[in-house]
Design a protein around this motif. Structure first.
Motif, PDB file in Angstrom:
ATOM      1  N   ARG A  60       0.842  -1.199   0.000  1.00 21.29           N
ATOM      2  CA  ARG A  60       0.000   0.000   0.000  1.00 21.29           C
ATOM      3  C   ARG A  60       0.883   1.256   0.000  1.00 21.29           C
ATOM      4  N   GLY A  61       0.446   2.248  -0.752  1.00 20.68           N
ATOM      5  CA  GLY A  61       1.205   3.487  -0.852  1.00 20.68           C
ATOM      6  C   GLY A  61       2.388   3.408  -1.780  1.00 20.68           C
ATOM      7  N   HIS A  62       2.577   2.271  -2.445  1.00 25.39           N
ATOM      8  CA  HIS A  62       3.680   2.066  -3.377  1.00 25.39           C
ATOM      9  C   HIS A  62       3.124   1.677  -4.743  1.00 25.39           C
ATOM     10  N   GLY A  63       3.865   2.023  -5.792  1.00 24.00           N
ATOM     11  CA  GLY A  63       3.494   1.579  -7.127  1.00 24.00           C
ATOM     12  C   GLY A  63       2.057   1.875  -7.473  1.00 24.00           C
ATOM     13  N   LEU A  64       1.318   0.811  -7.809  1.00 24.03           N
ATOM     14  CA  LEU A  64      -0.067   0.955  -8.221  1.00 24.03           C
ATOM     15  C   LEU A  64      -1.067   0.829  -7.072  1.00 24.03           C
ATOM     16  N   SER A  65      -0.596   0.477  -5.877  1.00 27.72           N
ATOM     17  CA  SER A  65      -1.490   0.352  -4.713  1.00 27.72           C
ATOM     18  C   SER A  65      -1.635   1.712  -4.032  1.00 27.72           C
ATOM     19  N   ARG A  66      -2.210   2.629  -4.786  1.00 33.64           N
ATOM     20  CA  ARG A  66      -2.363   4.011  -4.328  1.00 33.64           C
ATOM     21  C   ARG A  66      -3.716   4.532  -4.783  1.00 33.64           C
ATOM     22  N   PRO A  67      -4.319   5.446  -4.008  1.00 34.61           N
ATOM     23  CA  PRO A  67      -3.846   5.953  -2.702  1.00 34.61           C
ATOM     24  C   PRO A  67      -4.268   5.025  -1.567  1.00 34.61           C
ATOM     25  N   SER A  68      -3.763   5.315  -0.384  1.00 35.15           N
ATOM     26  CA  SER A  68      -4.155   4.577   0.809  1.00 35.15           C
ATOM     27  C   SER A  68      -4.793   5.545   1.791  1.00 35.15           C
ATOM     28  N   ALA A  69      -5.933   5.155   2.319  1.00 34.93           N
ATOM     29  CA  ALA A  69      -6.652   6.027   3.254  1.00 34.93           C
ATOM     30  C   ALA A  69      -6.060   5.992   4.652  1.00 34.93           C
ATOM     31  N   VAL A  70      -5.177   5.025   4.911  1.00 32.23           N
ATOM     32  CA  VAL A  70      -4.540   4.931   6.229  1.00 32.23           C
ATOM     33  C   VAL A  70      -3.030   4.969   6.051  1.00 32.23           C
ATOM     34  N   PRO A  71      -2.292   5.435   7.049  1.00 36.97           N
ATOM     35  CA  PRO A  71      -0.829   5.511   6.947  1.00 36.97           C
ATOM     36  C   PRO A  71      -0.199   4.125   6.844  1.00 36.97           C
ATOM     37  N   PHE A  72       0.992   4.100   6.277  1.00 37.05           N
ATOM     38  CA  PHE A  72       1.749   2.852   6.155  1.00 37.05           C
ATOM     39  C   PHE A  72       2.395   2.553   7.508  1.00 37.05           C
ATOM     40  N   THR A  73       2.074   1.398   8.069  1.00 36.55           N
ATOM     41  CA  THR A  73       2.689   0.939   9.315  1.00 36.55           C
ATOM     42  C   THR A  73       3.090  -0.519   9.153  1.00 36.55           C
ATOM     43  N   ALA A  74       3.954  -0.990  10.052  1.00 31.72           N
ATOM     44  CA  ALA A  74       4.367  -2.391  10.006  1.00 31.72           C
ATOM     45  C   ALA A  74       3.164  -3.314  10.201  1.00 31.72           C
ATOM     46  N   GLY A  75       2.316  -2.982  11.162  1.00 33.54           N
ATOM     47  CA  GLY A  75       1.153  -3.818  11.423  1.00 33.54           C
ATOM     48  C   GLY A  75       0.206  -3.886  10.241  1.00 33.54           C
ATOM     49  N   GLN A  76      -0.020  -2.742   9.573  1.00 31.37           N
ATOM     50  CA  GLN A  76      -0.912  -2.734   8.421  1.00 31.37           C
ATOM     51  C   GLN A  76      -0.312  -3.514   7.261  1.00 31.37           C
ATOM     52  N   ALA A  77       0.993  -3.380   7.033  1.00 29.66           N
ATOM     53  CA  ALA A  77       1.648  -4.115   5.950  1.00 29.66           C
ATOM     54  C   ALA A  77       1.573  -5.622   6.179  1.00 29.66           C
ATOM     55  N   LEU A  78       1.728  -6.051   7.421  1.00 33.78           N
ATOM     56  CA  LEU A  78       1.607  -7.476   7.737  1.00 33.78           C
ATOM     57  C   LEU A  78       0.178  -7.955   7.513  1.00 33.78           C
ATOM     58  N   ALA A  79      -0.787  -7.154   7.906  1.00 29.06           N
ATOM     59  CA  ALA A  79      -2.195  -7.513   7.684  1.00 29.06           C
ATOM     60  C   ALA A  79      -2.487  -7.598   6.189  1.00 29.06           C
ATOM     61  N   ASP A  80      -1.911  -6.680   5.409  1.00 22.26           N
ATOM     62  CA  ASP A  80      -2.113  -6.695   3.958  1.00 22.26           C
ATOM     63  C   ASP A  80      -1.560  -7.973   3.340  1.00 22.26           C
ATOM     64  N   LEU A  81      -0.344  -8.336   3.738  1.00 19.41           N
ATOM     65  CA  LEU A  81       0.283  -9.529   3.171  1.00 19.41           C
ATOM     66  C   LEU A  81      -0.515 -10.779   3.527  1.00 19.41           C
ATOM     67  N   ARG A  82      -0.930 -10.871   4.763  1.00 21.37           N
ATOM     68  CA  ARG A  82      -1.727 -12.045   5.165  1.00 21.37           C
ATOM     69  C   ARG A  82      -3.067 -12.067   4.426  1.00 21.37           C
ATOM     70  N   ALA A  83      -3.684 -10.902   4.257  1.00 17.81           N
ATOM     71  CA  ALA A  83      -4.965 -10.828   3.548  1.00 17.81           C
ATOM     72  C   ALA A  83      -4.813 -11.285   2.099  1.00 17.81           C
ATOM     73  N   LEU A  84      -3.708 -10.923   1.463  1.00 19.06           N
ATOM     74  CA  LEU A  84      -3.481 -11.337   0.081  1.00 19.06           C
ATOM     75  C   LEU A  84      -3.335 -12.856  -0.014  1.00 19.06           C
ATOM     76  N   ILE A  85      -2.581 -13.436   0.906  1.00 19.96           N
ATOM     77  CA  ILE A  85      -2.397 -14.893   0.911  1.00 19.96           C
ATOM     78  C   ILE A  85      -3.738 -15.598   1.107  1.00 19.96           C
ATOM     79  N   GLU A  86      -4.549 -15.089   2.020  1.00 22.25           N
ATOM     80  CA  GLU A  86      -5.850 -15.710   2.284  1.00 22.25           C
ATOM     81  C   GLU A  86      -6.814 -15.482   1.126  1.00 22.25           C
ATOM     82  N   HIS A  87      -6.770 -14.306   0.543  1.00 26.62           N
ATOM     83  CA  HIS A  87      -7.641 -13.995  -0.595  1.00 26.62           C
ATOM     84  C   HIS A  87      -7.398 -14.950  -1.755  1.00 26.62           C
ATOM     85  N   LEU A  88      -6.132 -15.298  -1.984  1.00 26.34           N
ATOM     86  CA  LEU A  88      -5.781 -16.190  -3.089  1.00 26.34           C
ATOM     87  C   LEU A  88      -5.811 -17.661  -2.686  1.00 26.34           C
TER      88      LEU A  88
END
Length: 268
Positions: A60-88
């Motif tokens: 989030r906040g990088h490349g094509l994953s923009r814009p982001s309504a919430v700030p980039f944090t370690a916790g949010q990035a980990l949640a994003d990665l886990r969500a992607l794995i579960e989504h697929l």
């Protein structure tokens, strides 16, 4: 080339990704702070051609994953990665991460040991390493030093510090130029937040450590050999490569990843 056709809406951001599909062993590639999925183009093509299911995405906040309504944090990035794995619905993927991506992979495996089958870390420091006084001083001073750099000077400076080949530097400059100074500093602070010393911790899945022989970012050049020794693995030192070894010398990194996958039986 920016090309991520799929979208996962999640917590105020459309996370963009590409999934090669197929029934091969899945690999999820996560880029570093300020970069984007383009940095893995050579690995994506090489491993897909060998039957693996390859997923690349933009944080989030990088490349094509923009814009982001919430700030980039370690916790949010980990949640994003886990969500992607579960989504697929990926079955214990191999996590491959460069720099911040490698720190995220370490943290996700530490929190959820059964989620991944293996971890490949390229040019990232050891999250759970003991930190010396000098290490702590460097970490405290890095953000203020980066904040003092003029915004337009940051992309070329970071590109020069990250890569040694002209092609890799050009692409790093392009990627870094897509973030504001504030966004880059958020990503940097997230990287530091993932460092959590626990000297007795050992990675519960097969581990591959790769660094460029000319990587001078942070303490990677000194920490990764100690990490390898603690884990009982051989680190791969890539010649003619800096911090983004996978772009400076993609052939060597492709070979290292393929050798590792064969060794752990992660074949198609």
């Amino acid at each position: 080339m920016l090309n991520l056709p799929s979208v996962l809406p999640f917590h105020g951001c459309d996370l963009r990704y590409a999934d090669s599909g197929g029934d091969g062993v899945p690999l999820v590639f996560t880029h570093g702070a300020g970069a984007d999925h383009v940095m893995f183009q050579a690995q994506r093509e090489h491993l897909r051609a060998r039957g693996h299911r390859v997923v690349v995405w933009d944080l989030r906040g990088h490349g094509l994953s923009r814009p982001s309504a919430v700030p980039f944090t370690a916790g949010q990035a980990l949640a994003d990665l886990r969500a992607l794995i579960e989504h697929l619905a990926l079955d214990r993927p191999v996590l491959v991460g460069q720099s911040l991506g490698g720190n995220l992979g370490q943290a996700l495996v530490r929190r959820h040991p059964g989620l991944a089958r293996a971890l490949v870390v390229i040019g990232a420091t050891w999250n759970t390493a003991p930190l010396s006084r000098w290490d702590r001083l460097l970490l405290r001073s890095a953000a203020p030093l980066l904040a003092a750099i003029p915004a337009r000077a940051l992309p070329p400076l970071m590109a020069a510090a990250s890569a040694v080949t002209p092609e890799a530097r050009d692409d790093a400059r392009r990627a870094f130029g897509g973030l504001s100074k504030k966004e880059f500093l958020q990503a940097w602070r997230a990287t530091v937040a993932l460092l959590a010393p626990e000297p007795g911790y050992r990675t519960p899945v097969p581990l591959c450590l790769i660094r460029g022989e000319r990587d001078r970012t942070g303490n990677i050049a000194s920490a990764m050999p100690r990490w390898a020794a603690a884990e009982g693995v051989e680190e791969v030192v890539v010649p003619d490569a800096g911090h983004i070894a996978n772009q400076d010398n993609p052939e060597a990194v492709n070979e290292a990843i393929e050798t590792f996958l064969a060794a752990i039986g992660a074949r198609r």
